[in-house]
Design an enzyme around this catalytic site. Structure first.
Site, PDB file in Angstrom:
ATOM      1  CG  ASP A 119      -0.439   0.095   2.522  1.00  0.00           C
ATOM      2  OD1 ASP A 119       0.761  -0.184   2.698  1.00  0.00           O
ATOM      3  OD2 ASP A 119      -1.200   0.452   3.453  1.00  0.00           O
ATOM      4  CG  ASP A 148      -3.810  -0.819   8.467  1.00  0.00           C
ATOM      5  OD1 ASP A 148      -3.864  -1.689   7.587  1.00  0.00           O
ATOM      6  OD2 ASP A 148      -2.837  -0.679   9.230  1.00  0.00           O
ATOM      7  CE1 TYR A 188       4.110  -0.977   7.534  1.00  0.00           C
ATOM      8  CE2 TYR A 188       4.812   1.315   7.549  1.00  0.00           C
ATOM      9  CZ  TYR A 188       3.973   0.325   7.090  1.00  0.00           C
ATOM     10  OH  TYR A 188       3.004   0.625   6.167  1.00  0.00           O
TER      11      TYR A 188
HETATM   12  C1  GLA Z   1       0.490  -1.956   8.492  1.00  0.00           C
HETATM   13  C2  GLA Z   1       0.317  -0.579   7.870  1.00  0.00           C
HETATM   14  C3  GLA Z   1      -0.382  -0.679   6.512  1.00  0.00           C
HETATM   15  C4  GLA Z   1       0.301  -1.706   5.606  1.00  0.00           C
HETATM   16  C5  GLA Z   1       0.549  -3.022   6.357  1.00  0.00           C
HETATM   17  C6  GLA Z   1       1.367  -3.980   5.553  1.00  0.00           C
HETATM   18  O1  GLA Z   1      -0.739  -2.517   8.808  1.00  0.00           O
HETATM   19  O2  GLA Z   1      -0.438   0.245   8.714  1.00  0.00           O
HETATM   20  O3  GLA Z   1      -0.432   0.583   5.902  1.00  0.00           O
HETATM   21  O4  GLA Z   1       1.480  -1.197   5.089  1.00  0.00           O
HETATM   22  O5  GLA Z   1       1.183  -2.806   7.603  1.00  0.00           O
HETATM   23  O6  GLA Z   1       0.673  -4.390   4.432  1.00  0.00           O
END
Ligand code: GLA
Length: 388
Positions: free
Chosen positions: A36, A174, A224
């Site tokens: 995303d 999300d 992340y």
């Molecule tokens: C977390 C982030 C999302 C996405 C996922 C991995 O949930 O908040 O934006 O990047 O990780 O797909």
């Protein structure tokens, strides 16, 4: 749940005045992970588990926050005039961040409020308890101040709070699926354009079973942001090499293979490979579902997990063990980690009549290897936020 949160509200803030109660769902992503923020596609759904809040307006500028999930912290007070990130203030940075983001975008937040939150999504488990809290807060403020703001904008406000206030560089998935979720449907979202379609999930003889590693993690202290930076650097290398693309999600597998030599570092090459292949896998998975080919959908889920394990390196022993154990069981259609990774949850699709045995066997296998128990949730796909 409504009764629980309203009773607590009366206990903490008294019974006088008018209050309202709201709900926003959590989410599980079926496929399309770490795509995303790479201009790719995602395929998540909202859950019936989520976050509740009872709220009463105040005439002054004070904000009084209370969470049933963090009883021990008591009431945490702030003000709409003092919206500064404070590490010690814990979870209230999320709602505060949303108020900050709305004000920053020019929306008029005139006064404070008292609020009690109650979440039924396990915290820090990768089912978006924080995005649910953000979207819920934006929905409350929209109603309170009659803001002219649609659900997509609400999602963008939630993402802004997370990116600029909390400091996690998350994508839009999300907040988007939480704001736009639809019962019994997944949301097929193109994150490059924010165009989306609902895709019915008609599981007649199967259930979605979420498996929680019970390994706690917070996105802020995970890798992340590093993954995101690695992808951005790989994209830059491809662009400098002459590729006219704005995001990794624009590439097919073949185009990637032809041009990957432009990415000068082996690790970055693996990260970009995941982003490209996972996006293509998501397109194939949605098509498989349209063709009623659940078996292929499950196979693509497993490929997704393997890519997240080997190329993106965001799984870890706990998630790998859950998925390995899940795939050994009778009646499993597919299984993969879901969300950011580094702990949190995996999602599986399992034949309804095998679910009980599945849970028992996976639990035993996991405990034997990891040393403590995982948790399981047999979930239903829920609707977008609402007043209840
Ligand atoms: C977390 C982030 C999302 C996405 C996922 C991995 O949930 O908040 O934006 O990047 O990780 O797909």
């Amino acid at each position: 749940m409504k009764e629980i949160v309203e009773a607590k509200f009366k206990e903490i803030f008294g019974t006088e005045g008018r209050f309202k109660t709201y709900f926003a769902p959590g989410r599980v992503n079926l496929i399309g992970e770490h795509t995303d923020y790479n201009g790719g596609h995602v395929f998540p759904c909202a859950l019936t588990m989520g976050t509740y809040a009872t709220v009463r307006e105040r005439e002054d500028k004070i904000l009084n926050f209370y969470s049933i999930n963090f009883d021990e912290l008591g009431i945490i007070s702030s003000s709409i005039e003092n919206l500064v990130y404070n590490e010690n203030e814990n979870w209230i940075n999320y709602p505060k961040g949303v108020i900050w983001a709305l004000k920053d975008e020019g929306y008029n937040i005139e006064h404070g409020f008292d609020v009690v939150y109650y979440g039924t999504i396990p915290n820090g488990a990768g089912l978006s308890s924080s995005a649910s809290l953000e979207v819920l807060t934006a929905v409350i403020l929209k109603d309170m101040f009659k803001l002219n703001i649609d659900n997509t904008k609400i999602a963008l406000i939630g993402q802004k709070a997370e990116n600029k206030y909390v400091g996690v560089n998350c994508g839009i998935m999300d907040q988007f699926v939480i704001a736009n979720g639809k019962k019994d449907n997944a949301v097929f979202l193109d994150t490059a354009t924010l165009e989306y379609q609902y895709a019915p999930i008609n599981l007649e003889n199967e259930k979605i079973v979420i498996m929680n590693t019970n390994k706690k993690r917070g996105l802020g202290d995970s890798k992340y942001n590093i993954r995101r930076a690695e992808c951005e650097m790989a994209l830059e290398e491809l662009q400098k090499g002459g590729l006219k693309i704005k995001a990794l999600g624009e590439l097919t597998e073949e185009e990637f293979e032809e041009n990957k030599y432009l990415i000068k570092d082996e690790i970055r090459q693996k990260r970009a490979k995941h982003a490209v292949y996972e996006n293509q896998r998501t397109l194939k998975a949605v098509q498989a579902l349209r063709d009623n080919n659940l078996e292929l959908f499950g196979k693509l889920m497993v490929e997704s997990h393997n890519s997240l394990r080997d190329d993106y390196e965001v799984t870890g022993i706990e998630l790998d063990t859950l998925v390995e154990e899940a795939l050994k069981q009778d009646g499993v259609i597919g299984a993969r980690m879901t969300g950011a990774g580094f702990g949190g949850c995996a999602v599986s699709i399992v034949k309804t009549d095998k679910v009980e045995k599945f849970i028992k066997n996976v639990e035993n296998g996991y405990r034997e290897k990891i040393g403590y128990n995982p948790e399981f949730y047999v979930v239903e796909i829920g609707d977008k936020p609402r007043i209840i």
